[in-house]
Design an enzyme around this catalytic site. Structure first.
Site, PDB file in Angstrom:
ATOM      1  N   HIS A  47       0.807  -1.260  -0.145  1.00  0.00           N
ATOM      2  CA  HIS A  47       0.049   0.036   0.211  1.00  0.00           C
ATOM      3  C   HIS A  47       1.031   1.236  -0.006  1.00  0.00           C
ATOM      4  O   HIS A  47       0.367   2.248  -0.648  1.00  0.00           O
ATOM      5  CB  HIS A  47      -1.150   0.046   1.204  1.00  0.00           C
ATOM      6  CG  HIS A  47      -1.998   0.885   1.082  1.00  0.00           C
ATOM      7  ND1 HIS A  47      -3.036   0.910   0.576  1.00  0.00           N
ATOM      8  CD2 HIS A  47      -1.947   2.246   1.635  1.00  0.00           C
ATOM      9  CE1 HIS A  47      -3.846   2.049   0.783  1.00  0.00           C
ATOM     10  NE2 HIS A  47      -3.158   2.906   1.489  1.00  0.00           N
ATOM     11  N   LYS A  90      -7.360  12.843  -7.571  1.00  0.00           N
ATOM     12  CA  LYS A  90      -6.640  11.503  -7.620  1.00  0.00           C
ATOM     13  C   LYS A  90      -7.692  10.163  -7.090  1.00  0.00           C
ATOM     14  O   LYS A  90      -8.861  10.988  -6.334  1.00  0.00           O
ATOM     15  CB  LYS A  90      -5.633  11.742  -6.220  1.00  0.00           C
ATOM     16  CG  LYS A  90      -4.875  10.464  -6.027  1.00  0.00           C
ATOM     17  CD  LYS A  90      -3.890  10.626  -4.938  1.00  0.00           C
ATOM     18  CE  LYS A  90      -2.975   9.319  -4.542  1.00  0.00           C
ATOM     19  NZ  LYS A  90      -2.120   9.591  -3.425  1.00  0.00           N
ATOM     20  N   HIS A  94     -10.298   1.702  -0.471  1.00  0.00           N
ATOM     21  CA  HIS A  94     -10.403   1.754   0.969  1.00  0.00           C
ATOM     22  C   HIS A  94     -11.272   0.248   0.881  1.00  0.00           C
ATOM     23  O   HIS A  94     -12.309   0.147   1.629  1.00  0.00           O
ATOM     24  CB  HIS A  94     -11.159   2.773   1.732  1.00  0.00           C
ATOM     25  CG  HIS A  94     -10.311   3.154   2.829  1.00  0.00           C
ATOM     26  ND1 HIS A  94     -11.049   3.450   4.040  1.00  0.00           N
ATOM     27  CD2 HIS A  94      -9.079   3.377   3.157  1.00  0.00           C
ATOM     28  CE1 HIS A  94     -10.163   3.721   4.908  1.00  0.00           C
ATOM     29  NE2 HIS A  94      -8.644   3.848   4.322  1.00  0.00           N
ATOM     30  N   SER A 360      -5.549   7.321  13.009  1.00  0.00           N
ATOM     31  CA  SER A 360      -6.506   8.167  13.288  1.00  0.00           C
ATOM     32  C   SER A 360      -6.738   9.401  12.248  1.00  0.00           C
ATOM     33  O   SER A 360      -5.825   9.665  11.817  1.00  0.00           O
ATOM     34  CB  SER A 360      -6.495   8.810  14.687  1.00  0.00           C
ATOM     35  OG  SER A 360      -6.231   7.823  15.836  1.00  0.00           O
ATOM     36  N   ASN A 600      -3.280   4.586  -7.236  1.00  0.00           N
ATOM     37  CA  ASN A 600      -3.385   3.906  -6.146  1.00  0.00           C
ATOM     38  C   ASN A 600      -3.171   2.246  -6.723  1.00  0.00           C
ATOM     39  O   ASN A 600      -3.946   1.928  -7.582  1.00  0.00           O
ATOM     40  CB  ASN A 600      -4.636   3.890  -5.185  1.00  0.00           C
ATOM     41  CG  ASN A 600      -4.554   3.086  -3.942  1.00  0.00           C
ATOM     42  OD1 ASN A 600      -5.629   2.191  -4.048  1.00  0.00           O
ATOM     43  ND2 ASN A 600      -3.593   3.004  -3.173  1.00  0.00           N
TER      44      ASN A 600
END
Length: 841
Positions: A47, A90, A94, A360, A600
Site C-alpha cells: 500500500h 486522485k 479503501h 486516526s 493507487n
C-alpha cells in the site's frame, strides 16, 4: 510498556519476509526496536511502497505540457486548465476496511482522498466513487465463468462454490445451499448499504458534492468489495503546496484531533489477503471518521497556506505519523525529529508503536517557517482545532522519534520512504484463457424475445439506474454541478469562489480579476469481467469507455488517475493479469493523450472463495471549452433523428461483440468468451468526430454503447432524463435496423463490399445486433433537418454512420428486417429505475 522480543514469528506477523527483515537490519546496522519493526512493516507494505508494482507503473505515460505536478511526486497530480488555474485530482481505495466495517471503511476512504487534495493547497470541489459488491439479487446463473485449474484465477464459478468467504458447502443438501446463498446475498446487501451510507455521510457533512460514480455487482467481489474514492480540487498555480520538510530548524506542527488506537497498521492490513481471521484481528485497523472535524481542518489549512507561513504540509493518511514524517523528510533530503510525548493522545498509556502507526483521521503534519509560530497558533485557535508543536526539521537525513526521554526510532528517512525492496515477479498466462478463447456461440440460442431480454438487462443491478445510490448523496452543494449523476459523465463549473483564499502578496499580483468559468467533466470506468477474460483488451476498453463518456459530454481528456484493484502478485497467473492490465491502461492513456497523474495500487484483493476479477479502475478528467458544448445522454425532442456512429456489429469478431457481455451473463448464465476488441485508433477517430459535431452545434444528445449494447443504450436514452429530483421525463423512439439486420445477398456487387462481408451479414445474430457490445459506438440525436449533414460529416471523417430512427411517442419500437418489437417506455423505466430499490427493500 515492555516491548516484545523481535523473533522470526513476530517478523512474519508484520508481513515482512526474512529477506526484507535482513535488509532492515542492514540499514540500521542493528536489530530494530519493536516500533521500528512496525514502521518497516507499514512503509514496506504494498500500500505504501508499491514494491510489486513499481516497475509496471513506470510504463504509464506521465508527461504533458499541462502537468504541473506529476505522478509519484506528491499526494495528488495537478494539471493546468488555463488562465493560471489548475486542478488536483486522485483516486484511492479503501477495500479491506470496507469489507470489515463498511460504513467507517467508506467514510474514511472519502476523508483520506479529500485530505490528499487540500494537502496540495487545492480546495476540494467534488467527489466521485467506483464500487463493487457481490450480487444483491438471487441471480445464480449470472456469474458462470470458465472453471480454473490448479487454483488459478476464477475460483468462484457459481454461487454454489464458496458462497461465503471461508465457508464451504461440504455436500450440504440443496436447501442448505439455498440458505447459504441467501445468507451471502444478505451480507452483500449489508456491505452495499453500509458503504453507500458511509460515502453519503462524509461527503454530505463535509459539504462536497458527489457527482458521479459506478457500481457493479458480481460474485467475484463477494467477501472482498471494492471501494474507490476520487476527489478533485481547484487552485491557482502559485498556490501549489509541497509535502516536504524543508528548512533545517523549522518547527513541525501536529494539527487535528488526538491520536487514538483506531486504524493501527491499516496500510499493512490493506496489503494482505482478506480472510475471516485477518478481518476479525484487524477490525481495529479500520479508522473512525469525523467529517465535521475534517471541514475545520481543511478551512484552517487553506487559511494558513494563504499566510505564507507553511514550508511543507502532509496529511497523516496510510501509516499515519510514520508516513508523514519520513516521506516529508525524504522529499526534502532533510531529517526530522519528533517528540511523542507532545503528540495529543486520546487514550492513556499509548505505546510508541501505537502512536506512530495509528491512522486516526483528520490529522495533518505541517512544517512552519521558523519565527511564524504565533500566526499558526492563532489560526488553529480560531478554528478551535487541537494543535501541538511536536518536532523540528534537522540536517541528519534521519527520522528520529523520542518517547519518554528515550530515542525509540532512528531510521534513515530516504531508505525507509523511497528505497523499499522492489520485486520483479514471474508472470504466466493462466490456463483458463484457452477455454475463454475457444468459446463460440454455436450452443447459444439467438434471442427470440428481445423485449423481454431488454427488460431483464435493464433490471440487472449492474446496468440498472443507480438512483438508489446517488439520491443519498448531496450532488449540488456549492452550486457548481452542471450535469448531475445519471449521464455519461458529470460536469462541474469552476467559479471564482471555488478557489482557495489568496495570500496578500498573491492577491496584489493577481488583482481583483474574476476567474473565467471553466467546465470540467469526469467519469470513472472499468468492466472487471472484460479484464478477467482478456486483461489487455479489457484495460484498453476501460480507458476507451471513460474517454468516450467524456466525448459524449463534450469534453477533451486532460489526464487520468487509476486504481489497480488486483489479487495477489505472488502467483504468476495472477501477476500476469496485473501486468497485462497495466499494459492495456498505458496504451489506452497514450492513445487519448490522457497522462496518468497518480493513483493507487490495491493488491491482495481475494478471499478464501478466490481472487477478484482484476479491476483496473480508471478515472479520466476532461475540459469542455464552452457552456454550449455540454451534452447529455437523453433524447430531447419529438421528431429528432437518431443516428448510430460506429459499426453496428464487429463482423470480424466471431462472437459479434457478445463475448463477456451482460447479455451472455444475464440471459444465458455464462461469463466467458473473448470480450469485444478495442481498436484505439478507431476509438480516437470516433471521439474526435463526435466532438467536432458537438462543437458545430449539430448534436442534441450523445450516449455511448457499453454494457447491454445498442438496445440498452437506446432504452437509456429514452428513460434517463430527470426534470426534477423524482420526476422522470420519458420519451419514446422508433428504431429501424432492417438495413443492418437483413441479409445482403447482392452486397458483393456493391462498391466497397465483399462477398465475405455479405456472408457475415447474412449470419448476423439478432442478439448481437441488439445486445452485443462491439466497441466504439455512440448513439446521438439531432434535428431531423440536420441528419443527412451529420451522417455525411461522420463518414467524411472515417466513422461509419447511419440514421436508425427518430424520437417520439410513448413506446420503444425496434424493427429488425422481418420482425417488429415494441413496449411502453414506462415499463422499461420501471424495470431500470426501481430494480436496486426493490432488491434492497
Amino acid at each position: 510498556m515492555t516491548e516484545p522480543a523481535i523473533t522470526p514469528e513476530l517478523v512474519a506477523k508484520h508481513n515482512l519476509t526474512p529477506e526484507e527483515y535482513a535488509h532492515a537490519v542492514e540499514i540500521l546496522g542493528r536489530t530494530p526496536s519493536y516500533t521500528e519493526l512496525g514502521i518497516f512493516s507499514v512503509m514496506w507494505s504494498e500500500h505504501c511502497s508499491y514494491k510489486n508494482t513499481r516497475p509496471l507503473l513506470k510504463t504509464f505515460p506521465t508527461k504533458s505540457p499541462k502537468i504541473l505536478v506529476g505522478a509519484g511526486e506528491e499526494n495528488a497530480g495537478i494539471i493546468d486548465i488555463g488562465d493560471g488555474i489548475a486542478i488536483a485530482f486522485k483516486i484511492e481505495s479503501h477495500n479491506h476496511p470496507s469489507a470489515v466495517e463498511p460504513f467507517q471503511g467508506a467514510t474514511t476512504g472519502v476523508g483520506g482522498i479529500v485530505r490528499d487534495i487540500f494537502t496540495m493547497g487545492a480546495r476540494p470541489v467534488c467527489a466521485v466513487n467506483s464500487l463493487r459488491f457481490g450480487p444483491i439479487t438471487d441471480d445464480l446463473a449470472s456469474n458462470e465463468k470458465p472453471k480454473p485449474e490448479n487454483g488459478e484465477p476464477g475460483v468462484a464459478t457459481s454461487l454454489r462454490e464458496g458462497d461465503l468467504p471461508g465457508v464451504g458447502n461440504g455436500g450440504l443438501p440443496v436447501d442448505s445451499e439455498i440458505g447459504n446463498r441467501q445468507s451471502a446475498i444478505g451480507n452483500n446487501k449489508r456491505l452495499f448499504a453500509g458503504v453507500v451510507s458511509g460515502i453519503a455521510h462524509y461527503g454530505n457533512c463535509f459539504g462536497i458534492p458527489t457527482v458521479a460514480g459506478e457500481v457493479y455487482f458480481d460474485k467475484t467481489y463477494q467477501g472482498n468489495p471494492l471501494v474507490n474514492a476520487f476527489c478533485l480540487g481547484v487552485l491557482r498555480h502559485e498556490q501549489i503546496t509541497r509535502g516536504a520538510a524543508r528548512g533545517v530548524g523549522n518547527p513541525v506542527f501536529y494539527v487535528g484531533p488526538a491520536t487514538g488506537r483506531d486504524g493501527l497498521a491499516g496500510a499493512a492490513f490493506a496489503s494482505q489477503d482478506l480472510t475471516e481471521e485477518s478481518a476479525e484481528q484487524q477490525r481495529g485497523a479500520v479508522q473512525v471518521g469525523d467529517p465535521f472535524m475534517e471541514k475545520l481542518v481543511c478551512e484552517a489549512c487553506l487559511e494558513l497556506l494563504a499566510t505564507g507561513a507553511v514550508a511543507g504540509m502532509q496529511d497523516m493518511g496510510a501509516a499515519g505519523l510514520t508516513c508523514s514524517t519520513c516521506e516529508t523528510a525524504a522529499r526534502a533530503g532533510t531529517g526530522i525529529e519528533i517528540e511523542l510525548d507532545k503528540v495529543p493522545q486520546r487514550a492513556p498509556n499509548m505505546s510508541s508503536y501505537e502512536i506512530m502507526l495509528s491512522e486516526s483521521q483528520e490529522r495533518m503534519l505541517i512544517v512552519i517557517h521558523k519565527g511564524r509560530e504565533d500566526e499558526v497558533k492563532k489560526i488553529f485557535d480560531k478554528w478551535d482545532l487541537p494543535w501541538s508543536e511536536i518536532g523540528v526539521v534537522t540536517d541528519t537525513g534521519h527520522m528520529v522519534v523520542r518517547h519518554g526521554g528515550k530515542v525509540v526510532v532512528d531510521i534513515p528517512a530516504k531508505k525507509i520512504a523511497d528505497e523499499s525492496p522492489v520485486y520483479h515477479r514471474e508472470a504466466q498466462e493462466p490456463a483458463y484463457l484457452k477455454e475463454v478463447r475457444a468459446f463460440r456461440l454455436d450452443g447459444i440460442a439467438d434471442s427470440q424475445l428481445p423485449i423481454a431480454d431488454l427488460k431483464k438487462l435493464l433490471a440487472w443491478p449492474s446496468i440498472a439506474s443507480k438512483n438508489w445510490v446517488y439520491r443519498q448523496y448531496d450532488h449540488q452543494v456549492r452550486d457548481g454541478s452542471v450535469v448531475l449523476p445519471g449521464s455519461d459523465a458529470a460536469v462541474i463549473r469552476i467559479k471564482t469562489d471555488s478557489l482557495p483564499v489568496m495570500s496578500a502578496e498573491l492577491a496584489a499580483k493577481v488583482g481583483d480579476v474574476k476567474v473565467s468559468e471553466k467546465l470540467i467533466a469526469m467519469t470513472v470506468d472499468c468492466n472487471g469481467g472484460y479484464v478477467y477474460l482478456d486483461p489487455y483488451e479489457g484495460a484498453k476498453a476501460a480507458v476507451a469507455e471513460a474517454c468516450r463518456n467524456l466525448a459524449c459530454s463534450g469534453a477533451v481528456p486532460l489526464g487520468a488517475t487509476d486504481n489497480l484493484n488486483m489479487p495477489s502478485p505472488l502467483k504468476p497467473e495472477l501477476f500476469w493479469q496485473i501486468k497485462e492490465s497495466v499494459r492495456g491502461l498505458a496504451d489506452g492513456c497514450k492513445a487519448f493523450n490522457a497522462p496518468v497523474t497518480g493513483g493507487n495500487c490495491s493488491l491482495y484483493n481475494q478471499s478464501p472463495a478466490g481472487p477478484i476479477d482484476p479491476t483496473p479502475t480508471i478515472s479520466v478528467v476532461g475540459l469542455i471549452e464552452k457552456p454550449e458544448y455540454v451534452t447529455t445522454q437523453w433524447f430531447k425532442d419529438e421528431g429528432d433523428a437518431i443516428i448510430l456512429l460506429g459499426e453496428p456489429v464487429d463482423l470480424a469478431d466471431p462472437l459479434q461483440g457478445l463475448g463477456g457481455s451482460a447479455y451472455l451473463q444475464v440471459i444465458h448464465g455464462q461469463k466467458t468468451g473473448s470480450p469485444p476488441r478495442c481498436d484505439l485508433e478507431t476509438a480516437r477517430t470516433l471521439h474526435t468526430t463526435l466532438l467536432g459535431l458537438i462543437q458545430s452545434g449539430l448534436v442534441k444528445s450523445a450516449h455511448d454503447c457499453s454494457e447491454g449494447g445498442l438496445g440498452v443504450a437506446l432504452a437509456e436514452s429514452c428513460i434517463s432524463q430527470l426534470i426534477a429530483r423524482e420526476t422522470p421525463r420519458l420519451i419514446g423512439a422508433t428504431i429501424d435496423l432492417s438495413a443492418v439486420a437483413a441479409p445482403r445477398e447482392s452486397a458483393a456487387n456493391q462498391p466497397g463490399e465483399s462477398a465475405a462481408r455479405s456472408r457475415d451479414a447474412a449470419t448476423m445474430r439478432l442478439d448481437a445486433l441488439l445486445f452485443g457490445e462491439t466497441q466504439s459506438r455512440i448513439v446521438i440525436s439531432c434535428k431531423a433537418i440536420n441528419a443527412v449533414k451529420v451522417v455525411e460529416r461522420a463518414k467524411l471523417m472515417g466513422v461509419p454512420a447511419m440514421q436508425i430512427g427518430k424520437v417520439g411517442g410513448d413506446k420503444l419500437t425496434l424493427k429488425t428486417g422481418g420482425a417488429e418489437f415494441s413496449t411502453p417506455i414506462a415499463e422499461l423505466h420501471d424495470a431500470w429505475w426501481n430494480s436496486i430499490a426493490r432488491a434492497m427493500a
